[in-house]
Design a protein around this motif. Structure first.
Motif, PDB file in Angstrom:
ATOM      1  N   ILE A 139       0.576  -0.889   0.010  1.00  0.00           N
ATOM      2  CA  ILE A 139       0.237   0.064   0.308  1.00  0.00           C
ATOM      3  C   ILE A 139       0.655   1.128   0.241  1.00  0.00           C
ATOM      4  O   ILE A 139       2.115   1.386   0.546  1.00  0.00           O
ATOM      5  N   MET A 140       0.078   2.194  -1.128  1.00  0.00           N
ATOM      6  CA  MET A 140       1.054   3.425  -1.059  1.00  0.00           C
ATOM      7  C   MET A 140      -0.038   4.416  -0.472  1.00  0.00           C
ATOM      8  O   MET A 140      -0.719   4.609  -0.280  1.00  0.00           O
ATOM      9  N   PRO A 141       0.948   4.790   1.078  1.00  0.00           N
ATOM     10  CA  PRO A 141      -0.155   6.134   2.496  1.00  0.00           C
ATOM     11  C   PRO A 141       0.055   6.618   1.497  1.00  0.00           C
ATOM     12  O   PRO A 141       0.369   7.715   1.241  1.00  0.00           O
ATOM     13  N   GLY A 142      -1.899   7.241   1.969  1.00  0.00           N
ATOM     14  CA  GLY A 142      -1.802   8.823   1.737  1.00  0.00           C
ATOM     15  C   GLY A 142      -2.059   8.845  -0.283  1.00  0.00           C
ATOM     16  O   GLY A 142      -2.401  10.218  -0.288  1.00  0.00           O
ATOM     17  N   THR A 143      -2.462   8.360  -0.850  1.00  0.00           N
ATOM     18  CA  THR A 143      -2.264   8.213  -2.273  1.00  0.00           C
ATOM     19  C   THR A 143      -4.143   7.811  -2.597  1.00  0.00           C
ATOM     20  O   THR A 143      -4.393   7.840  -3.484  1.00  0.00           O
ATOM     21  N   ILE A 224       4.773  11.202   0.260  1.00  0.00           N
ATOM     22  CA  ILE A 224       4.386  12.236  -1.178  1.00  0.00           C
ATOM     23  C   ILE A 224       4.281  13.329  -1.103  1.00  0.00           C
ATOM     24  O   ILE A 224       4.802  14.640  -1.155  1.00  0.00           O
ATOM     25  N   ALA A 225       3.143  13.941   0.219  1.00  0.00           N
ATOM     26  CA  ALA A 225       2.183  15.211   0.427  1.00  0.00           C
ATOM     27  C   ALA A 225       1.412  15.459   1.117  1.00  0.00           C
ATOM     28  O   ALA A 225       1.826  14.231   0.930  1.00  0.00           O
ATOM     29  N   GLU A 226       1.482  16.131   1.881  1.00  0.00           N
ATOM     30  CA  GLU A 226       0.770  16.664   3.042  1.00  0.00           C
ATOM     31  C   GLU A 226      -1.078  17.431   2.551  1.00  0.00           C
ATOM     32  O   GLU A 226      -0.322  18.185   1.685  1.00  0.00           O
ATOM     33  N   LEU A 259      -3.413  30.654  -6.648  1.00  0.00           N
ATOM     34  CA  LEU A 259      -3.746  29.422  -6.503  1.00  0.00           C
ATOM     35  C   LEU A 259      -4.623  28.942  -7.914  1.00  0.00           C
ATOM     36  O   LEU A 259      -4.310  27.627  -7.835  1.00  0.00           O
ATOM     37  N   SER A 260      -5.388  29.693  -8.279  1.00  0.00           N
ATOM     38  CA  SER A 260      -5.906  29.257  -9.997  1.00  0.00           C
ATOM     39  C   SER A 260      -4.810  28.467 -11.127  1.00  0.00           C
ATOM     40  O   SER A 260      -5.482  28.122 -11.507  1.00  0.00           O
ATOM     41  N   ALA A 261      -3.663  29.765 -10.860  1.00  0.00           N
ATOM     42  CA  ALA A 261      -2.125  29.089 -11.369  1.00  0.00           C
ATOM     43  C   ALA A 261      -2.420  27.400 -10.723  1.00  0.00           C
ATOM     44  O   ALA A 261      -1.830  26.971 -11.411  1.00  0.00           O
ATOM     45  N   ALA A 262      -2.276  27.128  -9.337  1.00  0.00           N
ATOM     46  CA  ALA A 262      -2.116  26.211  -9.127  1.00  0.00           C
ATOM     47  C   ALA A 262      -2.722  25.232  -9.835  1.00  0.00           C
ATOM     48  O   ALA A 262      -2.087  23.804  -9.129  1.00  0.00           O
ATOM     49  N   LEU A 263      -3.702  25.380  -9.514  1.00  0.00           N
ATOM     50  CA  LEU A 263      -4.982  23.990 -10.192  1.00  0.00           C
ATOM     51  C   LEU A 263      -4.590  23.346 -11.883  1.00  0.00           C
ATOM     52  O   LEU A 263      -4.930  22.121 -11.910  1.00  0.00           O
ATOM     53  N   GLU A 264      -3.353  23.777 -12.190  1.00  0.00           N
ATOM     54  CA  GLU A 264      -3.229  23.259 -13.492  1.00  0.00           C
ATOM     55  C   GLU A 264      -1.525  22.952 -13.363  1.00  0.00           C
ATOM     56  O   GLU A 264      -0.554  22.234 -14.439  1.00  0.00           O
ATOM     57  N   ASP A 265      -1.149  22.574 -11.474  1.00  0.00           N
ATOM     58  CA  ASP A 265       0.333  22.078 -11.579  1.00  0.00           C
ATOM     59  C   ASP A 265       0.635  20.801 -12.188  1.00  0.00           C
ATOM     60  O   ASP A 265      -0.812  20.179 -11.549  1.00  0.00           O
ATOM     61  N   SER A 266       1.225  20.288 -13.007  1.00  0.00           N
ATOM     62  CA  SER A 266       1.193  18.677 -13.118  1.00  0.00           C
ATOM     63  C   SER A 266       1.405  17.835 -12.404  1.00  0.00           C
ATOM     64  O   SER A 266       1.593  16.770 -11.813  1.00  0.00           O
ATOM     65  N   PHE A 267       2.288  18.494 -10.675  1.00  0.00           N
ATOM     66  CA  PHE A 267       1.991  17.535  -9.544  1.00  0.00           C
ATOM     67  C   PHE A 267       0.453  17.602  -9.275  1.00  0.00           C
ATOM     68  O   PHE A 267       0.622  18.557  -8.537  1.00  0.00           O
ATOM     69  N   GLU A 268       0.307  16.666  -8.610  1.00  0.00           N
ATOM     70  CA  GLU A 268      -1.235  16.296  -8.498  1.00  0.00           C
ATOM     71  C   GLU A 268      -1.591  17.393  -7.324  1.00  0.00           C
ATOM     72  O   GLU A 268      -2.874  18.068  -6.596  1.00  0.00           O
ATOM     73  N   PRO A 269      -1.103  17.083  -6.033  1.00  0.00           N
ATOM     74  CA  PRO A 269      -0.779  17.122  -4.728  1.00  0.00           C
ATOM     75  C   PRO A 269      -1.130  18.855  -4.543  1.00  0.00           C
ATOM     76  O   PRO A 269      -1.632  19.172  -3.543  1.00  0.00           O
ATOM     77  N   ASN A 270      -0.404  19.501  -5.893  1.00  0.00           N
ATOM     78  CA  ASN A 270       0.063  20.970  -5.236  1.00  0.00           C
ATOM     79  C   ASN A 270      -1.019  21.441  -5.674  1.00  0.00           C
ATOM     80  O   ASN A 270      -2.819  21.800  -5.251  1.00  0.00           O
TER      81      ASN A 270
END
Length: 470
Positions: A139-143, A224-226, A259-270
């Protein structure tokens, strides 16, 4: 065998489930119980093959597992006291020295939007001692909240193995990334997988809650991320609060644009973190999320929908407008967000019902699911779902049974059509119709259900080698 009341999870265990997406727990059955269970599995697999959805009636002792207070308590804590054991179940047999691929389970081939809120869970039960060398589930935690596989390597750090003594089980958020690991011993390894779903939305904590305020778990170490805002919103949802982030922050225009620009971040957690922060910003945040919802990139649209699903009543008007976009992905994501808003989105019901004539089966399925979550006005919704039971699309029909299960007794008018659905060609339509009759629970529904169960009774001891006696 009699069991005590469900052993509910603690606050700390629930916090870990919210952040990590899984818990490893242990039953206390005797070694003899598990030896008998494995002997039965060995016989069935050798003589008959994988029993598939008949796993539970074929191995009758398995019911004792799901009656165990640790198992029932964990499920009650996460999914509420009226959770459903789904008709799909599977016994995984692993004797391979090769690892399996990382994946999320599908919804029986249906490509639906995955929930951040815990509507669905799975139990992976290990009936034999399962050391690391025997190939436990990884299991990969947090995913659980990521559509994309945010880790590149198959052997990325952070993997947790569901390893332990016989009776160990993993309670996982349905959407978490997981895989089988190498069985280097080559001995039989069983993992018995069962799916469960929530049938009532939370109105109060269903675990042993001592403190309703969100706190981070004491030991948090995700690979991965919080996601602090998302975790808090999920926790609040589990305590019965819908749209708890709405209007809790005042963000200036520069921050809204970031934040609007960050919606397009290719790293999904961001992108996810941006969506939930925007959900807290009132109308300016909603407007930014609605702009993201209409984005031509489906990933941006989907992440924006998660934010809108947590943004409260401010989001409803814009989501209703988005239902009529020509882009089907935009409409599907808007339908999802309205469903997550539950009765707050009651004004959207007429527009949603109108979409049941849309040519997209995926959109129609999403509408059926959301109607069951919104629940009011009851008469309009039940009438629409009765018509959906007669849909030519099998996905629509079996999603309808699940939605009627959530409505319970107020859906009593659907009983005649549910009785007809018990003769459907599709196994899941039949199963969901039976479940709906159970959750409706009127005398009429019970009579129909009992008649069906008696006529379709399946004998768990009748096999090719044992046709009639003893």
């Amino acid at each position: 065998m009699r069991y005590n009341a469900p052993l509910l999870l603690t606050d700390e265990q629930m916090r870990k489930f919210v952040t990590d997406g899984y818990l490893l727990l242990q039953t206390d059955f005797s070694p003899e119980f598990h030896r008998s269970l494995v002997d039965q599995l060995n016989t069935v697999y050798a003589e008959e093959g994988n029993p598939g959805n008949n796993l539970l009636p074929r191995i009758r002792d398995l019911q004792k597992v799901f009656d165990h207070p640790v198992v029932s308590g964990a499920l009650t804590s996460v999914l509420g006291p009226n959770y459903m054991l789904h008709a799909h179940r599977h016994g995984h047999y692993n004797a391979s020295a090769k690892p399996g691929g990382w994946h999320k389970d599908s919804y029986w081939g249906y490509s639906r939007m995955r929930n951040h809120h815990p509507h669905w869970a799975m139990i992976m039960y290990f009936p034999q001692d399962t050391p690391v060398e025997l190939g436990p589930t990884g299991i990969m935690p947090g995913t659980q909240n990521y559509q994309t596989r945010t880790f590149e390597s198959d052997d990325a750090p952070g993997e947790v193995l569901a390893s332990g003594k016989a009776g160990t089980f993993a309670l996982i958020h349905y959407d978490i990334w997981h895989r089988s690991t190498p069985n280097v011993l080559g001995e039989p390894r069983y993992m018995l997988k069962f799916e469960f779903m929530r049938t009532t939305m939370p109105e109060a904590p269903s675990w042993n809650c001592q403190d309703q305020a969100w706190q981070r778990p004491a030991h948090l170490n995700l690979p991965i991320a919080e996601h602090e805002a998302m975790w808090e919103e999920t926790w609040n949802w589990l305590t019965g609060k819908t749209g708890s982030l709405a209007g809790t922050a005042s963000l200036d225009q520069d921050r809204i644009q970031q934040l609007s620009a960050a919606l397009e971040d290719s790293f999904e957690p961001n992108a996810i973190n941006a969506a939930y922060e925007l959900a807290s910003a009132g109308q300016p945040g909603v407007e930014a999320l609605l702009h993201g919802l209409a984005h031509e990139n489906q990933h941006v649209s989907r992440v924006s929908a998660y934010g809108l699903s947590a943004a409260g009543s401010d989001a409803v008007e814009g989501l209703v407008s988005a239902l009529h976009q020509t882009n089907v992905e935009t409409a599907v994501n808007a339908v999802f967000a309205l469903g997550e808003l539950r009765d707050v989105a009651a004004d959207a019901v007429s527009d949603l019902i109108g979409l049941l004539a849309h040519p997209s089966e995926r959109l129609r399925c999403a509408v059926v699911e959301s109607l069951g979550l919104i629940g009011t006005p009851t008469g309009e919704i039940v009438s629409a779902l009765i018509r959906c039971l007669q849909s030519p699309d099998v996905q629509v029909r079996f999603m309808t049974g699940l939605s009627l299960s959530k409505l319970g007794g107020v859906a009593h008018a659907a009983v005649p059509q549910l009785e007809a659905a018990l003769d459907d060609d599709n196994r899941y339509v039949r199963a969901h119709a039976a479940e709906a009759l159970h959750y409706i629970g009127t005398d009429e529904a019970k009579d129909v259900l009992i008649k069906y169960l008696l006529s379709s009774r399946w004998c768990p001891t009748t096999t090719k080698a044992n046709s009639f006696y003893p």
